[in-house]
Write a protein that holds these residues in place. Structure first.
Motif, PDB file in Angstrom:
ATOM      1  N   GLY A 182       0.801  -1.218   0.000  1.00 47.75           N
ATOM      2  CA  GLY A 182       0.000   0.000   0.000  1.00 47.75           C
ATOM      3  C   GLY A 182       0.835   1.270   0.000  1.00 47.75           C
ATOM      4  O   GLY A 182       0.329   2.358  -0.317  1.00 47.75           O
ATOM      5  N   ARG A 208       1.892   3.557  -3.755  1.00 44.14           N
ATOM      6  CA  ARG A 208       1.166   4.604  -4.467  1.00 44.14           C
ATOM      7  C   ARG A 208       1.707   5.999  -4.144  1.00 44.14           C
ATOM      8  O   ARG A 208       1.835   6.839  -5.038  1.00 44.14           O
ATOM      9  CB  ARG A 208      -0.321   4.515  -4.126  1.00 44.14           C
ATOM     10  CG  ARG A 208      -1.184   5.513  -4.896  1.00 44.14           C
ATOM     11  CD  ARG A 208      -2.631   5.429  -4.420  1.00 44.14           C
ATOM     12  NE  ARG A 208      -3.192   4.125  -4.698  1.00 44.14           N
ATOM     13  CZ  ARG A 208      -3.736   3.778  -5.866  1.00 44.14           C
ATOM     14  NH1 ARG A 208      -3.783   4.653  -6.846  1.00 44.14           N
ATOM     15  NH2 ARG A 208      -4.233   2.575  -6.034  1.00 44.14           N
ATOM     16  N   GLY A 209       2.055   6.260  -2.889  1.00 46.35           N
ATOM     17  CA  GLY A 209       2.530   7.591  -2.512  1.00 46.35           C
ATOM     18  C   GLY A 209       4.031   7.668  -2.288  1.00 46.35           C
ATOM     19  O   GLY A 209       4.508   8.650  -1.714  1.00 46.35           O
ATOM     20  N   ASP A 262       2.520   1.341 -15.592  1.00 47.79           N
ATOM     21  CA  ASP A 262       1.218   1.752 -15.058  1.00 47.79           C
ATOM     22  C   ASP A 262       0.094   0.895 -15.618  1.00 47.79           C
ATOM     23  O   ASP A 262      -0.855   0.537 -14.890  1.00 47.79           O
ATOM     24  CB  ASP A 262       0.968   3.228 -15.392  1.00 47.79           C
ATOM     25  CG  ASP A 262       1.564   4.166 -14.362  1.00 47.79           C
ATOM     26  OD1 ASP A 262       1.473   3.839 -13.161  1.00 47.79           O
ATOM     27  OD2 ASP A 262       2.105   5.204 -14.751  1.00 47.79           O
ATOM     28  N   TRP A 283       0.164  -2.403 -13.847  1.00 47.34           N
ATOM     29  CA  TRP A 283      -0.307  -2.235 -12.468  1.00 47.34           C
ATOM     30  C   TRP A 283      -1.829  -2.143 -12.443  1.00 47.34           C
ATOM     31  O   TRP A 283      -2.491  -2.797 -11.616  1.00 47.34           O
ATOM     32  CB  TRP A 283       0.327  -0.981 -11.889  1.00 47.34           C
ATOM     33  CG  TRP A 283       0.173  -0.827 -10.403  1.00 47.34           C
ATOM     34  CD1 TRP A 283      -0.305  -1.741  -9.522  1.00 47.34           C
ATOM     35  CD2 TRP A 283       0.522   0.325  -9.641  1.00 47.34           C
ATOM     36  NE1 TRP A 283      -0.285  -1.236  -8.253  1.00 47.34           N
ATOM     37  CE2 TRP A 283       0.231   0.021  -8.289  1.00 47.34           C
ATOM     38  CE3 TRP A 283       1.054   1.570  -9.959  1.00 47.34           C
ATOM     39  CZ2 TRP A 283       0.456   0.950  -7.269  1.00 47.34           C
ATOM     40  CZ3 TRP A 283       1.281   2.481  -8.925  1.00 47.34           C
ATOM     41  CH2 TRP A 283       0.979   2.173  -7.600  1.00 47.34           C
ATOM     42  N   ARG A 289      -4.272  -4.950 -10.633  1.00 48.58           N
ATOM     43  CA  ARG A 289      -5.192  -4.593  -9.546  1.00 48.58           C
ATOM     44  C   ARG A 289      -6.638  -4.893  -9.925  1.00 48.58           C
ATOM     45  O   ARG A 289      -7.437  -5.284  -9.073  1.00 48.58           O
ATOM     46  CB  ARG A 289      -5.034  -3.119  -9.196  1.00 48.58           C
ATOM     47  CG  ARG A 289      -3.769  -2.804  -8.401  1.00 48.58           C
ATOM     48  CD  ARG A 289      -3.701  -1.351  -8.018  1.00 48.58           C
ATOM     49  NE  ARG A 289      -3.606  -0.502  -9.201  1.00 48.58           N
ATOM     50  CZ  ARG A 289      -3.800   0.803  -9.198  1.00 48.58           C
ATOM     51  NH1 ARG A 289      -4.149   1.410  -8.072  1.00 48.58           N
ATOM     52  NH2 ARG A 289      -3.682   1.505 -10.310  1.00 48.58           N
ATOM     53  N   ASP A 329      -6.048  -4.644  -5.000  1.00 47.67           N
ATOM     54  CA  ASP A 329      -4.965  -3.672  -4.849  1.00 47.67           C
ATOM     55  C   ASP A 329      -3.677  -4.302  -4.333  1.00 47.67           C
ATOM     56  O   ASP A 329      -2.610  -4.152  -4.924  1.00 47.67           O
ATOM     57  CB  ASP A 329      -5.390  -2.554  -3.908  1.00 47.67           C
ATOM     58  CG  ASP A 329      -6.351  -1.580  -4.582  1.00 47.67           C
ATOM     59  OD1 ASP A 329      -6.449  -1.630  -5.827  1.00 47.67           O
ATOM     60  OD2 ASP A 329      -6.995  -0.793  -3.865  1.00 47.67           O
ATOM     61  N   GLN A 330      -3.764  -5.022  -3.209  1.00 46.34           N
ATOM     62  CA  GLN A 330      -2.544  -5.550  -2.596  1.00 46.34           C
ATOM     63  C   GLN A 330      -1.900  -6.626  -3.452  1.00 46.34           C
ATOM     64  O   GLN A 330      -0.697  -6.568  -3.749  1.00 46.34           O
ATOM     65  CB  GLN A 330      -2.849  -6.094  -1.206  1.00 46.34           C
ATOM     66  CG  GLN A 330      -3.117  -5.005  -0.173  1.00 46.34           C
ATOM     67  CD  GLN A 330      -3.003  -5.524   1.249  1.00 46.34           C
ATOM     68  OE1 GLN A 330      -2.965  -6.735   1.479  1.00 46.34           O
ATOM     69  NE2 GLN A 330      -2.961  -4.610   2.210  1.00 46.34           N
ATOM     70  N   THR A 334      -0.502  -5.147  -6.676  1.00 44.63           N
ATOM     71  CA  THR A 334       0.727  -4.370  -6.468  1.00 44.63           C
ATOM     72  C   THR A 334       1.911  -5.296  -6.243  1.00 44.63           C
ATOM     73  O   THR A 334       3.024  -5.030  -6.716  1.00 44.63           O
ATOM     74  CB  THR A 334       0.558  -3.425  -5.272  1.00 44.63           C
ATOM     75  OG1 THR A 334      -0.561  -2.562  -5.514  1.00 44.63           O
ATOM     76  CG2 THR A 334       1.805  -2.592  -5.057  1.00 44.63           C
TER      77      THR A 334
END
Length: 545
Positions: free
Chosen positions: A402, A405-406, A424, A427, A431, A436-437, A440
């Motif tokens: 998680g 992303r940032g 991208d 990805w 997802r 998501d997890q 990723t």
């Protein structure tokens, strides 16, 4: 309109030819009899006297304005009176009713006169004295500011210049800073290009890279590493006086920096990132060689011809190479970063909490753990700036997907073009299919492929995998290897491992039998007779069931 000289000539001619009286001459030419008498005297007309004009407003204030201008002679350069400030003080302190324009005109005329008066009192005559320099002896060094477009942003860089005083031969290099490492790197590049070291003095400003403290007169306390560098190369330094008083002492290189900047940095060079300065320096080296055909002032010989005379007279380069890099031993923080010269750089996350060795030169930082190189970064010159590599955080991100992303490292990877739109797309597809997890983590497995495969091959593998509707990292690896094989290139980014050879000697059976030191082999010779029975059970052609 008749000029004064022509008028006097006409009066003298009429008096000589016609013999007219002073009164008649005055009436003929419409002038005063005093003017006629002046014309009949010396042939050269006397200079007109400028009438003394009264200044009822400025007169009483001249002493006050002169006092302010004289006080500026000892004031700091950035805290001297402007014409507007003088006008404000006259209004506030002297209740003067005077126009600003009047004060401005007086200050513009009077300030240089006061400066000249002060120099005359100190018995200092303003001017320049021609100098003669011996071949191979003296040189001058300076930094000049230049602008380079880095990734679409105009960035201030610094042009290092070393100029030989006799020939005018100059070596130029551009760096992202004018720190001590760039100062040393410029010298090394210049001495290497010249093929030697100036045998006399090299003139410098009082740069912090070389000077720790400016003492009385020309005494200086130099930095320890600069002393070592001078000792290694056999340099003799000469420091100019601080401020404007010393600018003329190395006027050759002062003018050379501006001239070279206008000639070779217009238009502004454009590079994708700061590492592109190496390409600019290659072009500057070619420009320096091209300038050998240039003439300086009114010299008949070119720069190259004059340098050919002094090149054999340079002192030789040192045998041992001097390490100009700054070496530090920072500790890796919990964000897998080290701090060098107030800038932050990433290292592999496995080194968190450990001490590493960092070597910083003019344009690059190399991080070593033991004898292993673990990271290499372009130098960051902004205070608090960061250069983070996404690959250094992949093991941490595998457990904390998680955070990707940032991640600041992801932002940097996008800016450098390493993390592409193809990544991208993978990805997003991963997802969408696995959440998501999990999605990723699949991306992270793909990013780990970059460690052992070329970037272009992995990108090609991702595209083929997405076209097939898959998001499997294994499929990406297989397709990347196929792409590498089709291109005739190795798929791995590193050299393939060589098979390790056994230290024991391999002995063949015939050699074993010929070796007298070995016991006799009592085993029977090998035979295939037991397999002959299989021949009888072989079905004939056409009878196979």
């Amino acid at each position: 309109m008749v000029s004064r000289v022509e008028l006097f000539a006409l009066i003298r001619r009429d008096a000589r030819v016609e013999g007219l009286s002073v009164r008649a001459l005055a009436e003929r030419h419409g002038v005063h009899r005093r003017t006629v008498r002046q014309a009949l005297g010396p042939a050269v007309p006397p200079l007109r006297k400028t009438p003394a004009r009264s200044s009822p407003v400025t007169g009483p204030l001249r002493e006050a304005m002169d006092g302010m201008l004289r006080a500026d002679l000892d004031a700091p350069r950035k805290q001297r009176h402007t014409a507007h400030r003088i006008w404000e003080r006259l209004v506030d302190e002297h209740d003067a009713t005077i126009a600003y324009r009047t004060v401005s005109k007086y200050v513009a005329r009077r300030r240089p006169e006061i400066v000249l008066e002060a120099r005359n009192r100190a018995s200092v005559m303003d001017g320049f004295v021609p100098q003669t320099h011996l071949p191979g002896q003296d040189a001058e060094v300076d930094f000049a500011e230049v602008w380079v477009n880095v990734g679409g942003v105009d960035t201030k860089c610094f042009l290092f210049t070393l100029r030989m005083s006799f020939s005018g031969k100059a070596i130029h290099r551009v760096y992202s800073s004018q720190g001590q490492e760039a100062f040393f790197a410029g010298h090394v590049a210049a001495f290497t290009e010249l093929g030697g070291v100036p045998a006399g003095e090299i003139r410098y400003d009082n740069l912090s890279s070389a000077v720790r403290r400016v003492c009385f007169g020309r005494s200086r306390l130099e930095t320890d590493k600069w002393v070592l560098f001078k000792s290694a190369y056999g340099l003799t330094s000469f420091y100019c006086m601080p401020g404007k008083e010393g600018a003329h002492e190395k006027g050759g290189v002062e003018g050379e920096g501006g001239r070279f900047r206008r000639r070779w940095f217009v238009p502004v060079p454009k590079i994708p990132d700061i590492s592109g300065l190496a390409g600019i320096n290659d072009r500057l080296a070619a420009a320096d060689r091209a300038e050998d055909a240039r003439h300086i002032d009114q010299r008949t010989a070119t720069i190259g011809q004059n340098f050919a005379l002094e090149a054999p007279l340079l002192a030789p380069l040192p045998v041992d190479e001097f390490d100009i890099a700054l070496t530090t031993t920072p500790r890796v923080d919990r964000y897998a970063r080290i701090t060098v010269r107030q800038a932050l750089y990433s290292v592999p996350a496995r080194l968190i909490g450990q001490t590493v060795r960092a070597k910083l030169d003019a344009e690059e930082l190399v991080v070593l753990h033991g004898s292993e190189e673990v990271a290499r970064h372009p130098r960051v010159t902004t205070k608090g700036g960061q250069h983070l590599v996404l690959d250094h955080y992949l093991e941490v991100l595998a457990g904390k997907p998680g955070a990707l992303r940032g991640a600041t490292a992801l932002v940097h990877a996008r800016q450098k073009g390493w993390f592409t739109a193809t990544h991208d797309a993978f990805w997003a597809a991963a997802r969408a299919k696995h959440g998501d997890q999990a999605g990723t983590r699949l991306l992270i497995e793909v990013l780990l492929l970059h460690r052992r495969m070329r970037h272009a091959h992995v990108i090609a593998g991702i595209r083929v995998t997405l076209e097939a509707g898959s998001v499997s990292p294994d499929v990406v690896a297989i397709e990347a290897r196929k792409h590498a094989a089709a291109a005739g290139e190795p798929s791995a980014t590193e050299e393939p491992l060589q098979p390790r050879r056994s230290r024991s000697k391999v002995v063949s059976l015939p050699e074993r039998r010929r070796d007298p030191d070995l016991p006799a082999d009592s085993r029977p010779a090998p035979s295939v007779a037991a397999y002959d029975q299989l021949l009888h059970n072989t079905p004939k052609k056409g009878n196979a069931s």
